[in-house]
Design an enzyme around this catalytic site. Structure first.
Site, short mmCIF file in Angstrom:
data_model
loop_
_atom_site.label_atom_id
_atom_site.label_comp_id
_atom_site.label_asym_id
_atom_site.label_seq_id
_atom_site.Cartn_x
_atom_site.Cartn_y
_atom_site.Cartn_z
N TYR A 185 -3.86 6.02 4.77
CA TYR A 185 -3.92 6.55 3.40
C TYR A 185 -4.21 5.37 2.49
O TYR A 185 -3.38 4.48 2.33
CB TYR A 185 -2.56 7.18 3.08
CG TYR A 185 -2.44 7.92 1.77
CD1 TYR A 185 -3.47 8.00 0.84
CD2 TYR A 185 -1.24 8.55 1.45
CE1 TYR A 185 -3.33 8.69 -0.34
CE2 TYR A 185 -1.08 9.26 0.27
CZ TYR A 185 -2.12 9.32 -0.63
OH TYR A 185 -1.98 10.00 -1.80
N LYS A 215 -7.60 8.99 4.76
CA LYS A 215 -7.60 9.70 3.48
C LYS A 215 -7.81 8.64 2.41
O LYS A 215 -6.95 7.79 2.19
CB LYS A 215 -6.29 10.44 3.24
CG LYS A 215 -6.37 11.28 1.95
CD LYS A 215 -5.07 11.36 1.21
CE LYS A 215 -5.33 11.99 -0.16
NZ LYS A 215 -4.15 11.95 -1.03
#
Length: 308
Positions: free
Chosen positions: A138, A166
């Protein structure tokens, strides 16, 4: 560890409905899950930034994962954030959410102290070695104050450490570098977390999107994704521009009295409350709630967009 199949399409990071007392509102969470599943999303992501994961106690985090996994019943993959400051603390979060049934974990880089790329890589290798489920990175430099370098991501992907990324950096140049490098890695998913750049990310080759704003209008993001994949780029661009206009709800909160997070999460929850999805628009302390006048601004924009 790779995912059983690469993630594609729309993967909303769920808001966490709360009671006025700050507890997880389970009934509202179930309605939110149904709201998103009915729109045709491809997976669900709990305990991310939009979920206010940083504000939730470990007990509340566990409850969110257990509730979502049980309710979805295997219809869709459920990803869960493992958000904490250091590797040992992240490992505890990973163990908890995996035991609660998450299909994969989304792990942020260490924060509080600044880290070197070598330390970031070591962090992900240690987490992946201990995780019973696939690990996605992330990238959120606004929160951790350290960029996740593209070469580190690609090295970890090539070594099978990461199942995906992500990206919430907003850095399209770095994102392009990851997408280009990942083309030879068919099991690796590259997802954008930038609500206003989904069409641009898909044009670069992204597999899908993790837009927090999909809580408010999931149908629009699903339409955008499907239009793009069908080759109707003009209609997809028009859908993105409509979403950009509606995204003005995050500016309803007065910046003189609240931070950007309070304004954005408050607007998302106000919109969900106005739509009848959640019972209460409360945000976690110490975030500042929207005033009645600010909620009216959100309401006007929802009416203009045809959502009320």
């Amino acid at each position: 560890m790779p995912l059983p199949a690469p993630l594609t399409g729309v993967v909303p990071p769920l808001c966490t409905p709360l009671t006025p007392e700050g507890e997880v509102d389970v009934d509202s969470l179930l309605r939110l899950v149904d709201h998103l599943v009915a729109a045709g999303v491809n997976a669900l992501f709990v305990l991310g930034t939009t979920s206010e994961a940083a504000y939730l106690t470990d007990r509340r985090r566990r409850l969110v994962v257990e509730t979502t996994v049980a309710h979805v019943g295997g219809q869709l993959p459920v990803l869960a954030g493992a958000i904490d400051m250091t590797t040992p603390r992240v490992l505890e979060q990973v163990a908890s959410v995996a035991e609660a049934g998450a299909d994969a974990v989304v792990v942020i880089s260490p924060f509080y102290t600044r880290t070197h790329p070598a330390e970031i890589a070591r962090h992900y290798r240690l987490v992946a070695a201990a995780s019973p489920v696939p690990v996605l990175a992330y990238d959120l430099p606004a929160a951790v104050h350290t960029e996740l370098p593209a070469d580190v991501v690609l090295e970890l992907a090539a070594d099978g450490v990461l199942a995906g990324l992500k990206d919430s950096s907003g850095d399209l140049a770095r994102f392009r570098e990851v997408v280009a490098g990942a083309r030879t890695m068919p099991g690796f998913s590259v997802l954008t977390g930038s609500e206003l750049l989904v069409d641009a990310a898909l044009a670069l080759g992204a597999h899908g999107a993790v837009p927090g704003f999909a809580n408010v209008d999931p149908h629009a993001y699903v339409r955008l994704d499907r239009l793009w994949r069908a080759g109707d780029l003009q209609a997809a661009r028009a859908e993105q521009e409509r979403l950009c206009a509606l995204f003005r709800i995050v500016g309803a909160g007065d910046p003189a009295r609240m931070g950007a997070s309070s304004a954005a999460i408050g607007a998302f929850k106000a919109a969900l409350h106005l739509q009848g999805v959640i019972a209460c628009p409360a945000t976690a302390e110490p975030q500042v709630p929207l005033s009645p006048r600010e909620v009216e601004r959100v309401q006007r924009l929802l009416i203009e967009a045809g959502l009320l």
